[in-house]
Design a protein around this motif. Structure first.
Motif, PDB file in Angstrom:
ATOM      1  N   GLY A 121      10.305  37.413 -29.448  1.00 58.37           N
ATOM      2  CA  GLY A 121      10.935  38.503 -30.180  1.00 58.37           C
ATOM      3  C   GLY A 121      12.281  38.084 -30.743  1.00 58.37           C
ATOM      4  O   GLY A 121      13.014  37.329 -30.117  1.00 58.37           O
ATOM      5  N   ASP A 122      12.575  38.555 -31.943  1.00 60.15           N
ATOM      6  CA  ASP A 122      13.820  38.119 -32.579  1.00 60.15           C
ATOM      7  C   ASP A 122      14.646  39.269 -33.146  1.00 60.15           C
ATOM      8  O   ASP A 122      15.488  39.063 -34.000  1.00 60.15           O
ATOM      9  N   ILE A 123      14.430  40.477 -32.662  1.00 61.56           N
ATOM     10  CA  ILE A 123      15.141  41.635 -33.191  1.00 61.56           C
ATOM     11  C   ILE A 123      16.644  41.544 -32.944  1.00 61.56           C
ATOM     12  O   ILE A 123      17.437  42.149 -33.650  1.00 61.56           O
ATOM     13  N   LEU A 124      17.060  40.755 -31.967  1.00 63.63           N
ATOM     14  CA  LEU A 124      18.479  40.652 -31.664  1.00 63.63           C
ATOM     15  C   LEU A 124      19.223  39.738 -32.628  1.00 63.63           C
ATOM     16  O   LEU A 124      20.445  39.783 -32.704  1.00 63.63           O
ATOM     17  N   ASN A 125      18.486  38.897 -33.384  1.00 62.42           N
ATOM     18  CA  ASN A 125      19.177  38.020 -34.327  1.00 62.42           C
ATOM     19  C   ASN A 125      18.662  38.102 -35.755  1.00 62.42           C
ATOM     20  O   ASN A 125      19.064  37.332 -36.605  1.00 62.42           O
ATOM     21  N   LYS A 126      17.775  39.040 -36.034  1.00 62.17           N
ATOM     22  CA  LYS A 126      17.299  39.275 -37.401  1.00 62.17           C
ATOM     23  C   LYS A 126      17.109  40.773 -37.605  1.00 62.17           C
ATOM     24  O   LYS A 126      16.751  41.494 -36.687  1.00 62.17           O
ATOM     25  N   ASN A 127      17.339  41.210 -38.827  1.00 61.83           N
ATOM     26  CA  ASN A 127      17.039  42.582 -39.193  1.00 61.83           C
ATOM     27  C   ASN A 127      15.693  42.615 -39.898  1.00 61.83           C
ATOM     28  O   ASN A 127      15.274  41.634 -40.512  1.00 61.83           O
ATOM     29  N   TYR A 128      15.020  43.751 -39.816  1.00 63.90           N
ATOM     30  CA  TYR A 128      13.739  43.951 -40.481  1.00 63.90           C
ATOM     31  C   TYR A 128      13.883  45.149 -41.410  1.00 63.90           C
ATOM     32  O   TYR A 128      14.426  46.180 -41.020  1.00 63.90           O
ATOM     33  N   LEU A 129      13.381  45.010 -42.627  1.00 65.47           N
ATOM     34  CA  LEU A 129      13.416  46.088 -43.603  1.00 65.47           C
ATOM     35  C   LEU A 129      11.995  46.331 -44.097  1.00 65.47           C
ATOM     36  O   LEU A 129      11.363  45.437 -44.660  1.00 65.47           O
ATOM     37  N   PHE A 130      11.483  47.526 -43.844  1.00 64.76           N
ATOM     38  CA  PHE A 130      10.155  47.923 -44.302  1.00 64.76           C
ATOM     39  C   PHE A 130      10.348  48.859 -45.493  1.00 64.76           C
ATOM     40  O   PHE A 130      10.990  49.903 -45.378  1.00 64.76           O
ATOM     41  N   LEU A 131       9.804  48.470 -46.650  1.00 66.28           N
ATOM     42  CA  LEU A 131      10.084  49.177 -47.891  1.00 66.28           C
ATOM     43  C   LEU A 131       9.277  50.458 -48.074  1.00 66.28           C
ATOM     44  O   LEU A 131       9.630  51.287 -48.892  1.00 66.28           O
ATOM     45  N   GLY A 132       8.217  50.625 -47.373  1.00 73.90           N
ATOM     46  CA  GLY A 132       7.458  51.863 -47.511  1.00 73.90           C
ATOM     47  C   GLY A 132       5.988  51.597 -47.745  1.00 73.90           C
ATOM     48  O   GLY A 132       5.501  50.488 -47.532  1.00 73.90           O
ATOM     49  N   ASP A 133       5.271  52.631 -48.188  1.00 71.54           N
ATOM     50  CA  ASP A 133       3.822  52.557 -48.375  1.00 71.54           C
ATOM     51  C   ASP A 133       3.135  51.997 -47.135  1.00 71.54           C
ATOM     52  O   ASP A 133       2.403  51.020 -47.189  1.00 71.54           O
ATOM     53  N   TYR A 134       3.375  52.650 -46.019  1.00 74.07           N
ATOM     54  CA  TYR A 134       2.816  52.187 -44.751  1.00 74.07           C
ATOM     55  C   TYR A 134       1.334  52.513 -44.622  1.00 74.07           C
ATOM     56  O   TYR A 134       0.604  51.835 -43.926  1.00 74.07           O
ATOM     57  N   VAL A 135       0.912  53.587 -45.258  1.00 74.83           N
ATOM     58  CA  VAL A 135      -0.464  54.069 -45.099  1.00 74.83           C
ATOM     59  C   VAL A 135      -1.090  54.301 -46.467  1.00 74.83           C
ATOM     60  O   VAL A 135      -0.414  54.317 -47.469  1.00 74.83           O
ATOM     61  N   ASP A 136      -2.359  54.445 -46.508  1.00 72.08           N
ATOM     62  CA  ASP A 136      -3.154  54.995 -47.585  1.00 72.08           C
ATOM     63  C   ASP A 136      -4.436  54.241 -47.842  1.00 72.08           C
ATOM     64  O   ASP A 136      -5.482  54.810 -47.851  1.00 72.08           O
ATOM     65  N   ARG A 137      -4.408  52.946 -48.026  1.00 75.49           N
ATOM     66  CA  ARG A 137      -5.624  52.232 -48.413  1.00 75.49           C
ATOM     67  C   ARG A 137      -6.357  51.610 -47.230  1.00 75.49           C
ATOM     68  O   ARG A 137      -7.570  51.498 -47.244  1.00 75.49           O
ATOM     69  N   GLY A 138      -5.643  51.148 -46.258  1.00 75.05           N
ATOM     70  CA  GLY A 138      -6.259  50.449 -45.128  1.00 75.05           C
ATOM     71  C   GLY A 138      -6.852  51.413 -44.127  1.00 75.05           C
ATOM     72  O   GLY A 138      -6.475  52.582 -44.056  1.00 75.05           O
ATOM     73  N   ILE A 139      -7.778  50.897 -43.346  1.00 77.36           N
ATOM     74  CA  ILE A 139      -8.429  51.753 -42.351  1.00 77.36           C
ATOM     75  C   ILE A 139      -7.610  51.868 -41.077  1.00 77.36           C
ATOM     76  O   ILE A 139      -7.978  52.610 -40.184  1.00 77.36           O
ATOM     77  N   ASN A 140      -6.502  51.150 -40.986  1.00 77.08           N
ATOM     78  CA  ASN A 140      -5.694  51.173 -39.766  1.00 77.08           C
ATOM     79  C   ASN A 140      -4.301  51.744 -40.014  1.00 77.08           C
ATOM     80  O   ASN A 140      -3.316  51.286 -39.445  1.00 77.08           O
ATOM     81  N   SER A 141      -4.207  52.751 -40.831  1.00 79.00           N
ATOM     82  CA  SER A 141      -2.917  53.363 -41.137  1.00 79.00           C
ATOM     83  C   SER A 141      -2.254  53.949 -39.907  1.00 79.00           C
ATOM     84  O   SER A 141      -1.037  53.847 -39.741  1.00 79.00           O
ATOM     85  N   LEU A 142      -3.027  54.551 -39.032  1.00 84.70           N
ATOM     86  CA  LEU A 142      -2.478  55.139 -37.815  1.00 84.70           C
ATOM     87  C   LEU A 142      -1.844  54.073 -36.914  1.00 84.70           C
ATOM     88  O   LEU A 142      -0.767  54.270 -36.360  1.00 84.70           O
ATOM     89  N   GLU A 143      -2.479  52.922 -36.820  1.00 87.56           N
ATOM     90  CA  GLU A 143      -1.933  51.822 -36.029  1.00 87.56           C
ATOM     91  C   GLU A 143      -0.620  51.323 -36.634  1.00 87.56           C
ATOM     92  O   GLU A 143       0.344  51.048 -35.904  1.00 87.56           O
ATOM     93  N   VAL A 144      -0.570  51.190 -37.952  1.00 85.46           N
ATOM     94  CA  VAL A 144       0.642  50.708 -38.624  1.00 85.46           C
ATOM     95  C   VAL A 144       1.816  51.635 -38.327  1.00 85.46           C
ATOM     96  O   VAL A 144       2.874  51.205 -37.881  1.00 85.46           O
TER      97      VAL A 144
END
Length: 148
Positions: A121-144
């Motif tokens: 795990g590297d959350i203590l020395n890197k930032n993560y940016l998720f831009l959006g569109d997490y769900v809609d087309r894939g069958i695993n949107s709930l997991e995401v």
């Protein structure tokens, strides 16, 4: 993969995370959430749909009650966050995920997980940016959504 785009910078800024106030939670809740995350990260067997269905799916590993608990806690955390925040360097930027859970897991496996309780795990020395569109087309949107 076209789903995930990564930008890694080697520049280190001392104290880049000092402007980020971690959300305080008790140890029991933190242990529960860590357990849920580990459950979501485990490989699961593919199941066949109805006999006439060609779609294969994975059974969602968390109960409705657990998912409700996660959503309520997430809502509490997000509501406490500012609408606009500074993201310090180094940062990994994720583009549109569109429910492609396997792509998200492959990216984490290849580059490290944004966690503090796993060996890589590297959350203590890197930032993560998720831009959006997490769900809609894939069958695993709930997991995401659950994992993020």
């Amino acid at each position: 993969s076209h789903v995930v785009r990564e930008q890694i910078t080697t520049q280190r800024i001392t104290g880049f995370s000092s402007d980020i106030t971690p959300y305080a939670m008790d140890r029991d809740l933190q242990a529960q959430l860590h357990g849920h995350i580990l459950t979501l990260l485990q490989p699961r067997p593919m199941l066949k749909g109805k006999p006439d269905d060609k779609i294969r799916y994975q059974k969602f590993p968390l109960s409705a009650e657990t998912l409700d608990e996660i959503c309520r806690k997430m809502l509490e955390i997000v509501q406490a966050e500012p609408m606009l925040t500074h993201v310090g360097l180094p940062v990994r930027i994720f583009g549109d995920i569109h429910g492609q859970y396997d792509d998200l897991l492959q990216f984490f496996h290849a580059t490290g997980y944004p966690l503090d309780f796993l060996p890589n795990g590297d959350i203590l020395n890197k930032n993560y940016l998720f831009l959006g569109d997490y769900v809609d087309r894939g069958i695993n949107s709930l997991e995401v959504v659950s994992l993020l």
